[in-house]
Structure formats: structure tokens, C-alpha cells
Design a protein around this motif. Structure first.
Motif, PDB file in Angstrom:
ATOM      1  N   THR A  66      18.863 -30.918 -46.815  1.00 34.76           N
ATOM      2  CA  THR A  66      17.859 -30.470 -47.783  1.00 34.76           C
ATOM      3  C   THR A  66      18.365 -30.728 -49.195  1.00 34.76           C
ATOM      4  OG1 THR A  66      18.651 -28.181 -47.922  1.00 34.76           O
ATOM      5  CG2 THR A  66      16.999 -28.676 -46.226  1.00 34.76           C
ATOM      6  N   VAL A  67      17.435 -31.081 -50.073  1.00 29.71           N
ATOM      7  CA  VAL A  67      17.730 -31.374 -51.469  1.00 29.71           C
ATOM      8  C   VAL A  67      16.660 -30.733 -52.341  1.00 29.71           C
ATOM      9  CG1 VAL A  67      18.876 -33.563 -50.952  1.00 29.71           C
ATOM     10  CG2 VAL A  67      16.433 -33.536 -51.444  1.00 29.71           C
ATOM     11  N   ASN A  68      16.893 -30.731 -53.632  1.00 34.67           N
ATOM     12  CA  ASN A  68      15.879 -30.354 -54.601  1.00 34.67           C
ATOM     13  C   ASN A  68      15.296 -31.655 -55.144  1.00 34.67           C
ATOM     14  OD1 ASN A  68      14.687 -29.829 -57.247  1.00 34.67           O
ATOM     15  ND2 ASN A  68      15.568 -27.791 -57.088  1.00 34.67           N
ATOM     16  N   PRO A  69      13.976 -31.807 -55.187  1.00 32.87           N
ATOM     17  CA  PRO A  69      13.378 -33.074 -55.627  1.00 32.87           C
ATOM     18  C   PRO A  69      13.599 -33.403 -57.098  1.00 32.87           C
ATOM     19  CG  PRO A  69      11.682 -31.421 -55.258  1.00 32.87           C
ATOM     20  CD  PRO A  69      12.966 -30.825 -54.794  1.00 32.87           C
ATOM     21  N   THR A  70      14.132 -32.479 -57.866  1.00 27.00           N
ATOM     22  CA  THR A  70      14.377 -32.731 -59.287  1.00 27.00           C
ATOM     23  C   THR A  70      15.305 -33.918 -59.508  1.00 27.00           C
ATOM     24  OG1 THR A  70      14.160 -30.371 -59.695  1.00 27.00           O
ATOM     25  CG2 THR A  70      15.180 -31.666 -61.432  1.00 27.00           C
ATOM     26  N   ARG A  71      16.333 -34.054 -58.674  1.00 30.21           N
ATOM     27  CA  ARG A  71      17.345 -35.098 -58.859  1.00 30.21           C
ATOM     28  C   ARG A  71      17.109 -36.356 -58.024  1.00 30.21           C
ATOM     29  NH1 ARG A  71      18.678 -31.973 -62.611  1.00 30.21           N
ATOM     30  NH2 ARG A  71      20.684 -30.915 -62.713  1.00 30.21           N
ATOM     31  N   TRP A  72      16.185 -36.300 -57.079  1.00 29.84           N
ATOM     32  CA  TRP A  72      15.953 -37.417 -56.164  1.00 29.84           C
ATOM     33  C   TRP A  72      14.514 -37.879 -56.309  1.00 29.84           C
ATOM     34  CZ3 TRP A  72      20.433 -38.980 -54.294  1.00 29.84           C
ATOM     35  CH2 TRP A  72      21.478 -38.056 -54.205  1.00 29.84           C
ATOM     36  N   ALA A  85      18.640 -40.092 -36.279  1.00 27.30           N
ATOM     37  CA  ALA A  85      17.926 -39.880 -37.541  1.00 27.30           C
ATOM     38  C   ALA A  85      18.325 -38.538 -38.141  1.00 27.30           C
ATOM     39  CB  ALA A  85      16.423 -39.925 -37.320  1.00 27.30           C
ATOM     40  N   VAL A  86      18.538 -38.531 -39.433  1.00 27.23           N
ATOM     41  CA  VAL A  86      18.771 -37.298 -40.178  1.00 27.23           C
ATOM     42  C   VAL A  86      17.450 -36.942 -40.845  1.00 27.23           C
ATOM     43  CG1 VAL A  86      20.014 -36.238 -42.092  1.00 27.23           C
ATOM     44  CG2 VAL A  86      21.214 -37.807 -40.564  1.00 27.23           C
ATOM     45  N   HIS A  87      16.951 -35.755 -40.566  1.00 24.60           N
ATOM     46  CA  HIS A  87      15.701 -35.285 -41.164  1.00 24.60           C
ATOM     47  C   HIS A  87      16.010 -34.748 -42.556  1.00 24.60           C
ATOM     48  CE1 HIS A  87      13.350 -35.531 -37.439  1.00 24.60           C
ATOM     49  NE2 HIS A  87      14.533 -35.326 -36.867  1.00 24.60           N
ATOM     50  N   VAL A  88      15.175 -35.114 -43.518  1.00 21.29           N
ATOM     51  CA  VAL A  88      15.395 -34.712 -44.904  1.00 21.29           C
ATOM     52  C   VAL A  88      14.254 -33.807 -45.342  1.00 21.29           C
ATOM     53  CG1 VAL A  88      15.745 -35.509 -47.268  1.00 21.29           C
ATOM     54  CG2 VAL A  88      16.529 -36.925 -45.357  1.00 21.29           C
ATOM     55  N   GLY A  89      14.621 -32.674 -45.892  1.00 21.91           N
ATOM     56  CA  GLY A  89      13.635 -31.742 -46.433  1.00 21.91           C
ATOM     57  C   GLY A  89      13.953 -31.453 -47.884  1.00 21.91           C
ATOM     58  N   TRP A  90      12.991 -30.883 -48.582  1.00 20.00           N
ATOM     59  CA  TRP A  90      13.251 -30.547 -49.978  1.00 20.00           C
ATOM     60  C   TRP A  90      12.692 -29.168 -50.294  1.00 20.00           C
ATOM     61  CZ3 TRP A  90       8.885 -29.713 -52.873  1.00 20.00           C
ATOM     62  CH2 TRP A  90       7.698 -30.290 -52.422  1.00 20.00           C
ATOM     63  N   PHE A  91      13.383 -28.487 -51.185  1.00 21.99           N
ATOM     64  CA  PHE A  91      12.991 -27.151 -51.616  1.00 21.99           C
ATOM     65  C   PHE A  91      13.237 -27.036 -53.111  1.00 21.99           C
ATOM     66  CE2 PHE A  91      14.289 -26.730 -47.203  1.00 21.99           C
ATOM     67  CZ  PHE A  91      13.187 -26.090 -46.651  1.00 21.99           C
ATOM     68  N   THR A  92      12.222 -26.660 -53.854  1.00 18.12           N
ATOM     69  CA  THR A  92      12.384 -26.503 -55.300  1.00 18.12           C
ATOM     70  C   THR A  92      13.237 -25.289 -55.631  1.00 18.12           C
ATOM     71  OG1 THR A  92      10.278 -25.324 -55.412  1.00 18.12           O
ATOM     72  CG2 THR A  92      10.243 -27.694 -55.889  1.00 18.12           C
ATOM     73  N   GLU A  93      13.368 -24.350 -54.687  1.00 15.27           N
ATOM     74  CA  GLU A  93      14.187 -23.158 -54.916  1.00 15.27           C
ATOM     75  C   GLU A  93      15.680 -23.460 -54.805  1.00 15.27           C
ATOM     76  OE1 GLU A  93      11.876 -23.257 -52.378  1.00 15.27           O
ATOM     77  OE2 GLU A  93      10.241 -22.316 -53.464  1.00 15.27           O
ATOM     78  N   ILE A 100      22.370 -29.367 -48.930  1.00 18.62           N
ATOM     79  CA  ILE A 100      22.645 -28.536 -47.757  1.00 18.62           C
ATOM     80  C   ILE A 100      22.566 -29.425 -46.529  1.00 18.62           C
ATOM     81  CG2 ILE A 100      21.898 -26.571 -46.362  1.00 18.62           C
ATOM     82  CD1 ILE A 100      20.778 -25.331 -48.942  1.00 18.62           C
ATOM     83  N   LEU A 101      23.618 -29.389 -45.720  1.00 14.46           N
ATOM     84  CA  LEU A 101      23.691 -30.183 -44.491  1.00 14.46           C
ATOM     85  C   LEU A 101      23.682 -29.225 -43.306  1.00 14.46           C
ATOM     86  CD1 LEU A 101      26.444 -31.726 -46.342  1.00 14.46           C
ATOM     87  CD2 LEU A 101      24.984 -33.342 -45.200  1.00 14.46           C
ATOM     88  N   LEU A 102      22.922 -29.596 -42.282  1.00 15.55           N
ATOM     89  CA  LEU A 102      22.817 -28.755 -41.091  1.00 15.55           C
ATOM     90  C   LEU A 102      23.163 -29.554 -39.848  1.00 15.55           C
ATOM     91  CD1 LEU A 102      19.407 -27.180 -42.070  1.00 15.55           C
ATOM     92  CD2 LEU A 102      21.610 -26.053 -42.228  1.00 15.55           C
ATOM     93  N   SER A 103      23.780 -28.852 -38.894  1.00 16.83           N
ATOM     94  CA  SER A 103      24.128 -29.449 -37.611  1.00 16.83           C
ATOM     95  C   SER A 103      23.782 -28.433 -36.531  1.00 16.83           C
ATOM     96  CB  SER A 103      25.616 -29.770 -37.578  1.00 16.83           C
ATOM     97  OG  SER A 103      26.014 -30.106 -36.275  1.00 16.83           O
ATOM     98  N   TYR A 104      23.201 -28.887 -35.430  1.00 14.05           N
ATOM     99  CA  TYR A 104      22.874 -27.977 -34.335  1.00 14.05           C
ATOM    100  C   TYR A 104      24.119 -27.358 -33.731  1.00 14.05           C
ATOM    101  CZ  TYR A 104      18.113 -29.840 -34.316  1.00 14.05           C
ATOM    102  OH  TYR A 104      16.849 -30.210 -34.660  1.00 14.05           O
ATOM    103  N   THR A 105      25.193 -28.098 -33.698  1.00 12.29           N
ATOM    104  CA  THR A 105      26.388 -27.624 -33.011  1.00 12.29           C
ATOM    105  C   THR A 105      27.384 -26.909 -33.912  1.00 12.29           C
ATOM    106  OG1 THR A 105      27.457 -29.757 -33.349  1.00 12.29           O
ATOM    107  CG2 THR A 105      26.263 -29.448 -31.288  1.00 12.29           C
TER     108      THR A 105
END
Length: 191
Positions: A66-72, A85-93, A100-105
Motif C-alpha cells: 500500500t502507498v499514498n497516491p501523493t508521491r506515486w 503478482a503483488v497487489h497494490v492498494g492506496w490510502f490517502t490516510e 506498507i508491505l504485507l505477506s500472508y505468511t
């Protein structure tokens, strides 16, 4: 704020360059950040594969980012990385300078994202500060501190240049800098 991507540079260039990364050593001290990442550009599609490839070996397979769209300027939904595939999400908060990087394991990791245009000395300071085990400093605090340090360095260099251009250096009558021994002071014990 408007940001544009430089499409003239080959996208494969980012894949050939090693990820500039500084990780917190494994310890029982938990901090706010798990390290820092200094990408070469603001192109997530080009920058994420080398980062995820390194982290897959260290932390386990990265599945989401996850990233903030301000910089990308462009945020792809998925980025192919070494057969998955790495899923990418964005949050303005989310703080703009945090990834933020996430892993199931293996869980979650927070990295300071150092802007690509950052000077190498500043990036080195930020990478070292973000990798201190148990640090309570956030991405926002580190970036604000670095901005203050950068302003202080620039102001100091400006003052020094002004001092030197105004003849502020102690000069001998022969046009060279006078050493401490050349100063005729009573009781001078400097050698």
C-alpha cells in the motif's frame, strides 16, 4: 501537485539496478519502521519488482503493498514479480513517505520511502535512521528532521560562502591563509 513519469528512460533499467534498501536488524526491539527504501523513480511498476524480489528472500513472499497516491503518479492494481503478482492498494490516510508491505505468511512491514531525487548524503542519513532497532520515529518525523537538517546545511554553506567572499578568512600579508603559529599573540602556547 502534478508529477510526470519520464517515459524516455527504459523501464528495464530499474529492474537491472539493485534495490537501495536498509532494513532493521532482527531484534526483539520493535520500532515504528522496519527500514527504508530509496527508489530510482516514481514508477511503481518498474520499482516494485526489484524491491519485492529482495524482500521475498528476506521476509517471505510479498503479496500486497500500500502507498499514498501523493508521491506515486500512477498506481497499478497488480505488479508482476518473479512468477507471482503483488497487489497494490492506496490510502490517502497513509503517510506519503511510507510503504506498507504485507505477506500472508510473515506479516506486515513498514518502510520509509526516500524520494528518488534526494541527495545521497541525505538518503544515507535517512536510511540509517529508519533502520535503528526500536526507534519510535515515524516516516513523517524522519522526513521533517531531514528537511530541517538540509536547510541548516544549506544555510551554513551560504554563510560560509558569504564569509569567504567577504574576506572573512584570516589572511597573511602575503596572500595565503595564516596558520595559528603566525599569529603574534602574547603568551601564545599553540604549536
Amino acid at each position: 501537485m502534478t508529477t510526470t513519469l519520464d517515459r524516455t528512460a527504459p523501464r528495464d533499467l530499474a529492474a537491472e539496478l539493485p534495490a537501495r534498501l536498509s532494513l532493521t536488524p532482527k531484534t526483539t526491539l520493535a520500532g515504528r519502521l522496519d527500514g527504508a527504501w530509496w527508489p530510482y523513480s516514481r514508477d511503481l511498476e518498474a520499482e516494485l519488482p526489484p524491491l519485492a524480489a529482495v524482500l521475498d528472500e528476506v521476509w517471505g513472499r510479498i503479496t500486497r503493498v500500500t502507498v499514498n497516491p501523493t508521491r506515486w503518479p500512477v498506481i497499478p492494481r497488480k505488479v508482476p514479480v518473479a512468477g507471482h503478482a503483488v497487489h497494490v492498494g492506496w490510502f490517502t490516510e497513509q503517510h506519503p513517505d511510507k510503504l506498507i508491505l504485507l505477506s500472508y505468511t510473515a506479516g506486515r512491514w513498514d518502510l520509509l520511502v526516500i524520494p528518488p531525487e534526494t541527495e545521497p548524503a541525505a538518503a544515507a542519513r535517512l536510511m540509517a535512521a529508519a533502520a535503528i532497532p526500536g526507534s519510535v520515529l515515524t516516516a513523517g518525523v524522519l522526513m521533517a528532521d531531514e528537511a530541517a537538517i538540509g536547510r541548516g546545511i544549506r544555510d551554513g554553506l551560504r554563510r560560509e560562502a558569504s564569509w569567504e567572499s567577504e574576506g572573512g578568512a584570516c589572511m597573511s600579508p602575503f596572500g595565503s591563509l595564516a596558520g595559528r603559529r603566525a599569529l603574534p599573540l602574547p603568551g601564545n602556547t599553540w604549536r
